[in-house]
Write a protein that holds these residues in place. Structure first.
Motif, PDB file in Angstrom:
ATOM      1  N   ALA A  95       0.843  -1.197   0.000  1.00 24.01           N
ATOM      2  CA  ALA A  95       0.000   0.000   0.000  1.00 24.01           C
ATOM      3  C   ALA A  95       0.879   1.249   0.000  1.00 24.01           C
ATOM      4  O   ALA A  95       1.881   1.305   0.706  1.00 24.01           O
ATOM      5  CB  ALA A  95      -0.903  -0.008   1.234  1.00 24.01           C
ATOM      6  N   ILE A  96       0.508   2.225  -0.801  1.00 21.41           N
ATOM      7  CA  ILE A  96       1.201   3.522  -0.822  1.00 21.41           C
ATOM      8  C   ILE A  96       0.500   4.403   0.193  1.00 21.41           C
ATOM      9  O   ILE A  96      -0.701   4.663   0.075  1.00 21.41           O
ATOM     10  CB  ILE A  96       1.148   4.141  -2.221  1.00 21.41           C
ATOM     11  CG1 ILE A  96       1.805   3.213  -3.230  1.00 21.41           C
ATOM     12  CG2 ILE A  96       1.835   5.504  -2.234  1.00 21.41           C
ATOM     13  CD1 ILE A  96       1.567   3.607  -4.662  1.00 21.41           C
ATOM     14  N   THR A  97       1.211   4.865   1.195  1.00 19.71           N
ATOM     15  CA  THR A  97       0.597   5.596   2.302  1.00 19.71           C
ATOM     16  C   THR A  97       1.223   6.979   2.492  1.00 19.71           C
ATOM     17  O   THR A  97       2.309   7.263   1.979  1.00 19.71           O
ATOM     18  CB  THR A  97       0.733   4.812   3.621  1.00 19.71           C
ATOM     19  OG1 THR A  97       2.124   4.704   3.963  1.00 19.71           O
ATOM     20  CG2 THR A  97       0.147   3.413   3.482  1.00 19.71           C
ATOM     21  N   VAL A  98       0.513   7.814   3.235  1.00 25.20           N
ATOM     22  CA  VAL A  98       1.034   9.104   3.674  1.00 25.20           C
ATOM     23  C   VAL A  98       0.734   9.240   5.161  1.00 25.20           C
ATOM     24  O   VAL A  98      -0.043   8.463   5.715  1.00 25.20           O
ATOM     25  CB  VAL A  98       0.392  10.284   2.899  1.00 25.20           C
ATOM     26  CG1 VAL A  98       0.832  10.284   1.448  1.00 25.20           C
ATOM     27  CG2 VAL A  98      -1.139  10.244   3.008  1.00 25.20           C
ATOM     28  N   THR A  99       1.348  10.215   5.799  1.00 28.43           N
ATOM     29  CA  THR A  99       1.092  10.485   7.210  1.00 28.43           C
ATOM     30  C   THR A  99       0.310  11.795   7.326  1.00 28.43           C
ATOM     31  O   THR A  99       0.251  12.569   6.360  1.00 28.43           O
ATOM     32  CB  THR A  99       2.394  10.605   8.010  1.00 28.43           C
ATOM     33  OG1 THR A  99       3.085  11.799   7.591  1.00 28.43           O
ATOM     34  CG2 THR A  99       3.284   9.390   7.782  1.00 28.43           C
ATOM     35  N   PRO A 100      -0.272  12.065   8.483  1.00 28.09           N
ATOM     36  CA  PRO A 100      -0.989  13.337   8.651  1.00 28.09           C
ATOM     37  C   PRO A 100      -0.116  14.563   8.394  1.00 28.09           C
ATOM     38  O   PRO A 100      -0.616  15.616   7.989  1.00 28.09           O
ATOM     39  CB  PRO A 100      -1.459  13.285  10.116  1.00 28.09           C
ATOM     40  CG  PRO A 100      -1.590  11.827  10.404  1.00 28.09           C
ATOM     41  CD  PRO A 100      -0.451  11.186   9.653  1.00 28.09           C
ATOM     42  N   GLY A 101       1.192  14.439   8.598  1.00 25.32           N
ATOM     43  CA  GLY A 101       2.087  15.572   8.405  1.00 25.32           C
ATOM     44  C   GLY A 101       2.631  15.718   6.991  1.00 25.32           C
ATOM     45  O   GLY A 101       3.375  16.663   6.712  1.00 25.32           O
ATOM     46  N   ARG A 109       1.205  14.779  -5.741  1.00 29.24           N
ATOM     47  CA  ARG A 109       2.212  14.259  -6.663  1.00 29.24           C
ATOM     48  C   ARG A 109       2.196  12.731  -6.675  1.00 29.24           C
ATOM     49  O   ARG A 109       2.270  12.100  -7.741  1.00 29.24           O
ATOM     50  CB  ARG A 109       3.601  14.764  -6.258  1.00 29.24           C
ATOM     51  CG  ARG A 109       4.708  14.352  -7.224  1.00 29.24           C
ATOM     52  CD  ARG A 109       6.081  14.697  -6.668  1.00 29.24           C
ATOM     53  NE  ARG A 109       6.368  13.953  -5.457  1.00 29.24           N
ATOM     54  CZ  ARG A 109       6.755  12.670  -5.446  1.00 29.24           C
ATOM     55  NH1 ARG A 109       6.874  11.995  -6.595  1.00 29.24           N
ATOM     56  NH2 ARG A 109       7.005  12.045  -4.312  1.00 29.24           N
ATOM     57  N   LEU A 110       2.062  12.123  -5.492  1.00 32.48           N
ATOM     58  CA  LEU A 110       1.984  10.666  -5.405  1.00 32.48           C
ATOM     59  C   LEU A 110       0.777  10.128  -6.168  1.00 32.48           C
ATOM     60  O   LEU A 110       0.873   9.141  -6.902  1.00 32.48           O
ATOM     61  CB  LEU A 110       1.899  10.231  -3.940  1.00 32.48           C
ATOM     62  CG  LEU A 110       3.207  10.026  -3.182  1.00 32.48           C
ATOM     63  CD1 LEU A 110       2.902   9.722  -1.725  1.00 32.48           C
ATOM     64  CD2 LEU A 110       4.011   8.905  -3.808  1.00 32.48           C
ATOM     65  N   MET A 111      -0.371  10.775  -5.964  1.00 35.91           N
ATOM     66  CA  MET A 111      -1.588  10.340  -6.652  1.00 35.91           C
ATOM     67  C   MET A 111      -1.419  10.415  -8.166  1.00 35.91           C
ATOM     68  O   MET A 111      -1.833   9.513  -8.901  1.00 35.91           O
ATOM     69  CB  MET A 111      -2.775  11.202  -6.210  1.00 35.91           C
ATOM     70  CG  MET A 111      -3.267  10.924  -4.809  1.00 35.91           C
ATOM     71  SD  MET A 111      -4.688  11.983  -4.395  1.00 35.91           S
ATOM     72  CE  MET A 111      -5.221  11.233  -2.859  1.00 35.91           C
ATOM     73  N   HIS A 112      -0.812  11.500  -8.623  1.00 39.26           N
ATOM     74  CA  HIS A 112      -0.639  11.679 -10.057  1.00 39.26           C
ATOM     75  C   HIS A 112       0.342  10.658 -10.629  1.00 39.26           C
ATOM     76  O   HIS A 112       0.055  10.017 -11.658  1.00 39.26           O
ATOM     77  CB  HIS A 112      -0.141  13.091 -10.343  1.00 39.26           C
ATOM     78  CG  HIS A 112       0.189  13.337 -11.783  1.00 39.26           C
ATOM     79  ND1 HIS A 112      -0.781  13.437 -12.761  1.00 39.26           N
ATOM     80  CD2 HIS A 112       1.381  13.478 -12.424  1.00 39.26           C
ATOM     81  CE1 HIS A 112      -0.206  13.634 -13.940  1.00 39.26           C
ATOM     82  NE2 HIS A 112       1.112  13.650 -13.756  1.00 39.26           N
ATOM     83  N   GLU A 113       1.482  10.477  -9.967  1.00 36.17           N
ATOM     84  CA  GLU A 113       2.513   9.581 -10.484  1.00 36.17           C
ATOM     85  C   GLU A 113       2.073   8.122 -10.447  1.00 36.17           C
ATOM     86  O   GLU A 113       2.383   7.354 -11.360  1.00 36.17           O
ATOM     87  CB  GLU A 113       3.807   9.751  -9.686  1.00 36.17           C
ATOM     88  CG  GLU A 113       4.500  11.086  -9.928  1.00 36.17           C
ATOM     89  CD  GLU A 113       5.794  11.199  -9.149  1.00 36.17           C
ATOM     90  OE1 GLU A 113       6.062  10.308  -8.309  1.00 36.17           O
ATOM     91  OE2 GLU A 113       6.535  12.176  -9.373  1.00 36.17           O
ATOM     92  N   ARG A 114       1.353   7.731  -9.393  1.00 36.45           N
ATOM     93  CA  ARG A 114       0.942   6.328  -9.243  1.00 36.45           C
ATOM     94  C   ARG A 114      -0.454   6.069  -9.819  1.00 36.45           C
ATOM     95  O   ARG A 114      -0.926   4.940  -9.772  1.00 36.45           O
ATOM     96  CB  ARG A 114       0.964   5.936  -7.766  1.00 36.45           C
ATOM     97  CG  ARG A 114       2.317   6.107  -7.083  1.00 36.45           C
ATOM     98  CD  ARG A 114       3.397   5.291  -7.753  1.00 36.45           C
ATOM     99  NE  ARG A 114       4.667   5.402  -7.070  1.00 36.45           N
ATOM    100  CZ  ARG A 114       5.108   4.543  -6.159  1.00 36.45           C
ATOM    101  NH1 ARG A 114       4.369   3.497  -5.834  1.00 36.45           N
ATOM    102  NH2 ARG A 114       6.285   4.701  -5.596  1.00 36.45           N
TER     103      ARG A 114
END
Length: 218
Positions: A95-101, A109-114
């Motif tokens: 899973a590609i994840t992010v943190t609250p910070g 950028r992650l959404m666009h690239e992946r």
């Protein structure tokens, strides 16, 4: 101040366990009106994501019924997913994840690239899922109150002003005067980097040109 994921994310963690059935996954997507769900382990840590595209492989006969020794790795993966019946078998992993910070700009950028429409948000200390960031959440930065947006823009401008700032539908028009042409370029890029700015029309005038153009070698 930069806008972070915690400022716009959804507080509901849309997730299913790895042993969730095909029907359970469809039901979760329908209930929350989303195109993907996060797959978590028993400790609520994301291990993958199941999207509508993964589920639709069930209906692609050419993938489900044809097996060839000349299949690519991608085709073999799609064939396995088409035969899957649980989240663990259907998911794309890891899973590609992010943190609250994480900055919203970085998440976008992650959404666009992946080419993904949502991201699980995890606690940086425990790795457990705490929410979900959707594309629509990211786009909320373009609907910020004009006064709030203008305050961030003025904070990005040099103190040599005064500058006139006009905002219409996210397009920022700046007028004023600076000493050097390089300052015009720098302030334009600084304003463009402010979250919520769609475009910049710079009408700032420079008194002197400090950008030297080097002639090409003969």
């Amino acid at each position: 101040m930069p806008i972070e994921v915690k400022d716009v994310m959804g507080r509901v963690a849309i997730a299913v366990l790895a042993d969730a059935s095909f029907a359970d996954i469809v039901a979760a997507m329908k209930r929350y009106a989303v195109g993907a769900v996060t797959v978590i382990d028993t400790d609520r840590r994301p291990v993958g994501v199941v999207s509508e595209d993964d589920l639709l492989l069930k209906e692609i006969d050419t993938v489900r019924h044809s097996v060839s020794m000349f299949e690519t790795r991608q085709q073999r993966r799609e064939h396995d997913k088409a035969a899957g019946i649980t989240a663990a078998q259907l998911m794309t992993s890891p899973a590609i994840t992010v943190t609250p910070g994480t900055g919203v700009r970085e998440a976008a950028r992650l959404m666009h690239e992946r080419r993904i429409k949502q991201l699980p948000v995890v606690d940086p200390a425990t790795g457990r899922i705490v929410g979900t960031l959707h594309q629509r959440d990211v786009l909320r930065v373009f609907t910020r109150p004009a006064a709030e947006l203008e305050a961030d823009i003025r904070a990005a401008l040099p103190e040599t002003g005064p500058f006139t700032v006009e905002i219409e539908a996210g397009v920022v028009k700046i007028s004023g005067r600076v000493r050097w042409r390089s300052q015009v370029i720098a302030l334009t890029e600084a304003v463009r980097d402010v979250e919520g700015v769609v475009d910049v029309v710079c009408e700032v005038v420079a008194d002197k040109d400090d950008l030297v153009v080097v002639p090409p070698l003969l």
